[in-house]
Write a protein that holds these residues in place. Structure first.
Motif: not given
Length: 486
Positions: A169-175, A264-276
């Motif tokens: 998942x790619x997010x607009x905000x930085x880490x 690039x000042x964005x954040x990613x996550x590889x976690x299995x389940x970020x939300x619903x």
């Protein structure tokens, strides 16, 4: 994510992969490569290690190895260690292991100018009281867990080839912003489901396009890329290779994606389940070949083809493949811990989450944990249980170990599942919690036989540590539910 797309300028000619040692020496002498990262995959599949001067690496470390604290292979996600692991860091005084570089993994990092990386195997250090003794591979080091299973395959004249499909998942905000917000209220980089969309991913192309280009320059062979179901979700698929190379590339890719995202000042996550929403999966495609390169999963003669039948779900499958798939089903509940190593992993393996919940196989059936796909030379399994949080080395090791169990015991293949496997109440169920999975793992004679007692104990300790930390945590759900009303 609103900055305009700017085509990249001319790029320098990439160095070959793997990077020959003599070429590295020349690049280091010329000052083009200043640093070599010596990295070892840890229990979570993360690359850990040190940045070394390139000249020092060439002169000493390449032949002598590099010492690193052994606790690297016995920690949780927070880098905490404790009792129960096969390596007792406290009891050993936090002594060193020896990281021995594998030159076949040496490559330049396009996103880290002047830097090369090499993956190392963890060895026990030689006994100083007996300097003639040779150091041995650490059996529970994830890379060794895999190569031990590949060695078992080789004894039977077989080689495993694999490819992984890893989502993030790619997010607009930085880490930094994500951390300050406690990882809540983040804006996905796309606003809606962009599965297969050709226009919905335009806004994220500056980031994901850079990831694709720089992974290709790092030696990964790109196959496809597309948006996925969850807003902000993306998947890049690289071509298959021998199983060890695929896993080495997987951990390099995961590390590089995070580093490029940070730049690039964005954040990613590889976690299995970020939300619903949809979780991040790591589907593994795997096939076997004989020593001469002949596909082992394809029926190779009239007798073999007749045994499998000319039509239906088993069409074209060799008897060996049928046993291999049967082994997956027989072993899956006991080995689920290696596919789903964290508490969060089981939030993905839940009804309605487009992830498997029952134990079964099917021909081109994505509701099953084991999907048989392809034909002839491309006939393979797609193992769909692992999430983005899984360690690729232990995942592939588990698939191989389960397949060998089926082959060695000539297990019969159950009927294929048609329709929605998650609705089938007559099929065995995957473990629903980490606690259930670790109990099955610890009680598994198959796991002890395939991996050894140290590996079983090591992964059980990691799971128990994860459960203990989770048990101490108080969640937002609990506060919302009970703050005023208990």
């Amino acid at each position: 994510m609103s900055r305009p797309f700017v085509p990249p300028g001319p790029l320098p000619e990439p160095l070959p992969v793997p990077l020959p040692v003599e070429r590295l020496r020349a690049e280091a002498a010329a000052g083009r490569i200043e640093t070599v990262v010596v990295a070892v995959p840890d229990l979570l599949g993360r690359l850990q290690g040190s940045r070394l001067d390139a000249g020092y690496f060439c002169d000493r470390v390449l032949t002598d190895g590099f010492a690193a604290c052994g606790y690297l292979l016995a920690t949780d996600v927070e880098m905490n260690t404790g009792p129960g692991y096969a390596l007792d860091a406290w009891g050993s005084g936090f002594g060193d292991l020896l990281l021995v570089p594998d030159p076949a993994t040496l490559r330049e990092l396009p996103w880290d100018p002047g830097t090369a990386l090499v993956i190392a195997d963890a060895h026990w250090p030689a006994d100083p009281a007996a300097p003639s003794t040779t150091d041995a591979l650490v059996p529970f080091a994830p890379r060794r867990v895999l190569t031990a299973q590949l060695d078992r395959l080789a004894e039977r004249g077989l080689t495993a080839y694999a490819g992984t499909e890893l989502e993030f998942l790619l997010f607009a905000e930085s880490f930094d912003v994500a951390y300050d917000r406690d990882y809540r209220g983040l804006r996905p980089a796309t606003r809606h489901n962009v599965d297969y969309s050709l226009t919905g991913v335009t806004g994220i192309e500056p980031v994901v396009g850079r990831i694709r280009r720089e992974m290709k320059r790092a030696g990964l062979r790109l196959e496809s890329a597309r948006g996925e179901c969850h807003p902000g979700q993306y998947e890049i698929v690289f071509r298959y290779a021998d199983a060890l190379t695929t896993c080495d590339n997987h951990v390099l890719y995961k590390t590089g994606v995070r580093q490029i995202a940070a730049q690039e000042q964005v954040a990613v996550t590889f976690m299995a389940k970020y939300d619903a929403g949809e979780g991040n999966s790591c589907h593994v495609h795997l096939s076997l070949r004989y020593a001469d390169g002949t596909p082992a999963f394809a029926a190779d003669g009239a007798g073999d083809a007749a045994a499998r039948g000319p039509t239906g779900p088993t069409a074209g499958m060799s008897a060996l493949m049928a046993h291999f798939v049967a082994g997956q089903l027989a072993a899956l509940p006991e080995l689920t811990l290696l596919f789903a190593p964290g508490v969060n992993s089981y939030k993905r393996l839940a009804p309605g989450s487009f992830a498997p919940t029952q134990v079964g196989w099917g021909r081109d059936n994505r509701t099953c944990p084991v999907r048989v796909v392809g034909a002839g030379d491309s006939l393979r399994i797609e193992h769909r249980v692992a999430g983005g949080d899984a360690n690729p080395y232990t995942v592939v090791a588990a698939i191989v170990a389960a397949g060998l169990y089926g082959i060695d015991h000539e297990l019969p293949l159950p009927p294929a599942v048609t329709g929605n496997a998650t609705d089938r109440t007559d099929l065995p169920r995957l473990p629903t919690t980490l606690g259930e999975a670790v109990a099955l793992w610890e009680g598994s004679g198959l796991a002890r036989s395939a991996f050894g007692a140290d590996v079983v104990r090591h992964h059980a300790a990691a799971a128990r540590a994860e459960l203990a930390e989770y048990g101490r945590a108080v969640t937002d759900w609990e506060r919302h539910r009970g703050f005023e009303r208990w």
